[in-house]
Write a protein that holds these residues in place. Structure first.
Motif, PDB file in Angstrom:
ATOM      1  N   ASP A 150     -11.169 -82.138  21.805  1.00  0.00           N
ATOM      2  CA  ASP A 150      -9.917 -82.630  22.373  1.00  0.00           C
ATOM      3  C   ASP A 150      -9.441 -81.778  23.542  1.00  0.00           C
ATOM      4  OD1 ASP A 150      -8.465 -83.707  19.194  1.00  0.00           O
ATOM      5  OD2 ASP A 150      -9.826 -84.719  20.574  1.00  0.00           O
ATOM      6  N   SER A 151      -9.715 -80.486  23.496  1.00  0.00           N
ATOM      7  CA  SER A 151      -9.240 -79.576  24.518  1.00  0.00           C
ATOM      8  C   SER A 151      -9.900 -79.783  25.877  1.00  0.00           C
ATOM      9  CB  SER A 151      -9.444 -78.126  24.066  1.00  0.00           C
ATOM     10  OG  SER A 151     -10.817 -77.858  23.820  1.00  0.00           O
ATOM     11  N   VAL A 152     -11.041 -80.489  25.921  1.00  0.00           N
ATOM     12  CA  VAL A 152     -11.757 -80.673  27.182  1.00  0.00           C
ATOM     13  C   VAL A 152     -11.902 -82.132  27.590  1.00  0.00           C
ATOM     14  CG1 VAL A 152     -13.039 -78.548  26.737  1.00  0.00           C
ATOM     15  CG2 VAL A 152     -14.083 -80.760  26.200  1.00  0.00           C
ATOM     16  N   LYS A 153     -11.463 -83.058  26.766  1.00  0.00           N
ATOM     17  CA  LYS A 153     -11.578 -84.478  27.101  1.00  0.00           C
ATOM     18  C   LYS A 153     -10.857 -84.790  28.409  1.00  0.00           C
ATOM     19  CE  LYS A 153     -12.155 -86.416  22.462  1.00  0.00           C
ATOM     20  NZ  LYS A 153     -11.541 -87.237  21.392  1.00  0.00           N
ATOM     21  N   GLY A 154     -11.530 -85.550  29.254  1.00  0.00           N
ATOM     22  CA  GLY A 154     -10.977 -85.905  30.549  1.00  0.00           C
ATOM     23  C   GLY A 154     -11.233 -84.883  31.633  1.00  0.00           C
ATOM     24  N   ARG A 155     -11.712 -83.692  31.265  1.00  0.00           N
ATOM     25  CA  ARG A 155     -11.985 -82.637  32.232  1.00  0.00           C
ATOM     26  C   ARG A 155     -13.465 -82.268  32.309  1.00  0.00           C
ATOM     27  NH1 ARG A 155     -10.039 -77.702  31.534  1.00  0.00           N
ATOM     28  NH2 ARG A 155      -9.976 -77.846  29.238  1.00  0.00           N
ATOM     29  N   PHE A 156     -14.158 -82.297  31.178  1.00  0.00           N
ATOM     30  CA  PHE A 156     -15.572 -81.934  31.111  1.00  0.00           C
ATOM     31  C   PHE A 156     -16.419 -83.187  30.919  1.00  0.00           C
ATOM     32  CE2 PHE A 156     -15.121 -77.328  29.311  1.00  0.00           C
ATOM     33  CZ  PHE A 156     -14.222 -77.023  30.310  1.00  0.00           C
ATOM     34  N   THR A 157     -17.604 -83.190  31.522  1.00  0.00           N
ATOM     35  CA  THR A 157     -18.532 -84.302  31.383  1.00  0.00           C
ATOM     36  C   THR A 157     -19.926 -83.776  31.091  1.00  0.00           C
ATOM     37  OG1 THR A 157     -17.261 -85.650  32.948  1.00  0.00           O
ATOM     38  CG2 THR A 157     -19.493 -86.373  32.435  1.00  0.00           C
ATOM     39  N   PHE A 158     -20.524 -84.257  30.018  1.00  0.00           N
ATOM     40  CA  PHE A 158     -21.853 -83.870  29.588  1.00  0.00           C
ATOM     41  C   PHE A 158     -22.831 -84.953  30.046  1.00  0.00           C
ATOM     42  CE2 PHE A 158     -24.302 -82.492  25.453  1.00  0.00           C
ATOM     43  CZ  PHE A 158     -25.352 -82.063  26.219  1.00  0.00           C
ATOM     44  N   SER A 159     -23.894 -84.551  30.734  1.00  0.00           N
ATOM     45  CA  SER A 159     -24.901 -85.493  31.180  1.00  0.00           C
ATOM     46  C   SER A 159     -26.287 -84.895  30.988  1.00  0.00           C
ATOM     47  CB  SER A 159     -24.687 -85.890  32.647  1.00  0.00           C
ATOM     48  OG  SER A 159     -24.828 -84.771  33.500  1.00  0.00           O
ATOM     49  N   ARG A 160     -27.298 -85.749  31.072  1.00  0.00           N
ATOM     50  CA  ARG A 160     -28.672 -85.269  30.944  1.00  0.00           C
ATOM     51  C   ARG A 160     -29.568 -85.978  31.946  1.00  0.00           C
ATOM     52  NH1 ARG A 160     -29.654 -86.089  24.823  1.00  0.00           N
ATOM     53  NH2 ARG A 160     -31.612 -85.000  25.319  1.00  0.00           N
ATOM     54  N   ASP A 161     -30.548 -85.248  32.441  1.00  0.00           N
ATOM     55  CA  ASP A 161     -31.554 -85.775  33.345  1.00  0.00           C
ATOM     56  C   ASP A 161     -32.892 -85.606  32.642  1.00  0.00           C
ATOM     57  OD1 ASP A 161     -33.422 -86.339  35.332  1.00  0.00           O
ATOM     58  OD2 ASP A 161     -32.208 -85.456  36.915  1.00  0.00           O
ATOM     59  N   ASN A 162     -33.367 -86.672  32.026  1.00  0.00           N
ATOM     60  CA  ASN A 162     -34.587 -86.585  31.233  1.00  0.00           C
ATOM     61  C   ASN A 162     -35.807 -86.253  32.086  1.00  0.00           C
ATOM     62  OD1 ASN A 162     -33.206 -87.187  28.854  1.00  0.00           O
ATOM     63  ND2 ASN A 162     -33.556 -89.387  29.061  1.00  0.00           N
ATOM     64  N   ALA A 163     -35.829 -86.727  33.330  1.00  0.00           N
ATOM     65  CA  ALA A 163     -36.955 -86.447  34.207  1.00  0.00           C
ATOM     66  C   ALA A 163     -37.086 -84.959  34.496  1.00  0.00           C
ATOM     67  CB  ALA A 163     -36.827 -87.231  35.509  1.00  0.00           C
ATOM     68  N   LYS A 164     -35.953 -84.255  34.567  1.00  0.00           N
ATOM     69  CA  LYS A 164     -35.948 -82.818  34.821  1.00  0.00           C
ATOM     70  C   LYS A 164     -35.865 -81.998  33.544  1.00  0.00           C
ATOM     71  CE  LYS A 164     -33.791 -83.242  39.373  1.00  0.00           C
ATOM     72  NZ  LYS A 164     -32.642 -82.848  40.222  1.00  0.00           N
ATOM     73  N   ASN A 165     -35.752 -82.674  32.386  1.00  0.00           N
ATOM     74  CA  ASN A 165     -35.612 -81.996  31.099  1.00  0.00           C
ATOM     75  C   ASN A 165     -34.456 -80.998  31.127  1.00  0.00           C
ATOM     76  OD1 ASN A 165     -36.796 -82.187  28.488  1.00  0.00           O
ATOM     77  ND2 ASN A 165     -37.658 -80.127  28.722  1.00  0.00           N
ATOM     78  N   THR A 166     -33.332 -81.447  31.680  1.00  0.00           N
ATOM     79  CA  THR A 166     -32.176 -80.595  31.913  1.00  0.00           C
ATOM     80  C   THR A 166     -30.900 -81.325  31.505  1.00  0.00           C
ATOM     81  OG1 THR A 166     -33.279 -79.477  33.759  1.00  0.00           O
ATOM     82  CG2 THR A 166     -30.889 -79.302  33.666  1.00  0.00           C
ATOM     83  N   VAL A 167     -29.958 -80.579  30.940  1.00  0.00           N
ATOM     84  CA  VAL A 167     -28.633 -81.107  30.646  1.00  0.00           C
ATOM     85  C   VAL A 167     -27.601 -80.354  31.469  1.00  0.00           C
ATOM     86  CG1 VAL A 167     -29.244 -81.886  28.327  1.00  0.00           C
ATOM     87  CG2 VAL A 167     -28.288 -79.589  28.651  1.00  0.00           C
ATOM     88  N   TYR A 168     -26.453 -80.999  31.710  1.00  0.00           N
ATOM     89  CA  TYR A 168     -25.415 -80.441  32.559  1.00  0.00           C
ATOM     90  C   TYR A 168     -24.058 -80.577  31.883  1.00  0.00           C
ATOM     91  CZ  TYR A 168     -29.065 -81.222  36.040  1.00  0.00           C
ATOM     92  OH  TYR A 168     -30.254 -81.233  36.727  1.00  0.00           O
TER      93      TYR A 168
END
Length: 123
Positions: free
Chosen positions: A62-80
């Motif tokens: 709840d403390s980060v909703k609307g401010r933080f975004t989790f994504s992943r790039d499967n081709a690069k095997n990397t998450v952000y």
């Protein structure tokens, strides 16, 4: 051989942004639940976000909703983790972590951790 390397931390003023990344090697991130945690000095490790491959859901504290975004790039095997509108209370060491096929309830149920990266939000 299995590695999970974090980068992107640093010093930023309140209201600023940072993007953290975790790059995996020796395993395929797409098959596992990946979580982000943070730990401030003298505090317990706190869950920030998790993405579950079992249903494709992404969860945020709840403390980060609307401010933080989790994504992943499967081709690069990397998450952000894109962190916007940062606040001083976001100051912590941030960790990425690997679990099974669903997001666990707490940090003790994750199997593998990145080395951590320091995020400091201060004027």
């Amino acid at each position: 051989q299995v590695q999970f390397v974090e980068s992107g931390g640093g010093l930023v003023q309140p209201g600023g942004s940072l993007r953290l990344s975790c790059a995996g090697s020796g395993f395929t991130l797409d098959y596992y639940a990946i979580g982000w945690f943070r730990q401030a000095p003298g505090k317990e490790r706190e869950g920030v976000s998790c993405i579950s491959p079992s249903d494709g859901s992404t969860y945020y504290a709840d403390s980060v909703k609307g401010r933080f975004t989790f994504s992943r790039d499967n081709a690069k095997n990397t998450v952000y983790l894109q962190m916007n509108s940062l606040k001083p209370e976001d100051t912590a060491v941030y960790y990425c972590a690997v679990a099974g096929y669903v997001c666990p309830k707490g940090p003790n149920e994750y199997d593998y951790w990145g080395q951590g990266t320091q995020v400091t939000v201060s004027s």
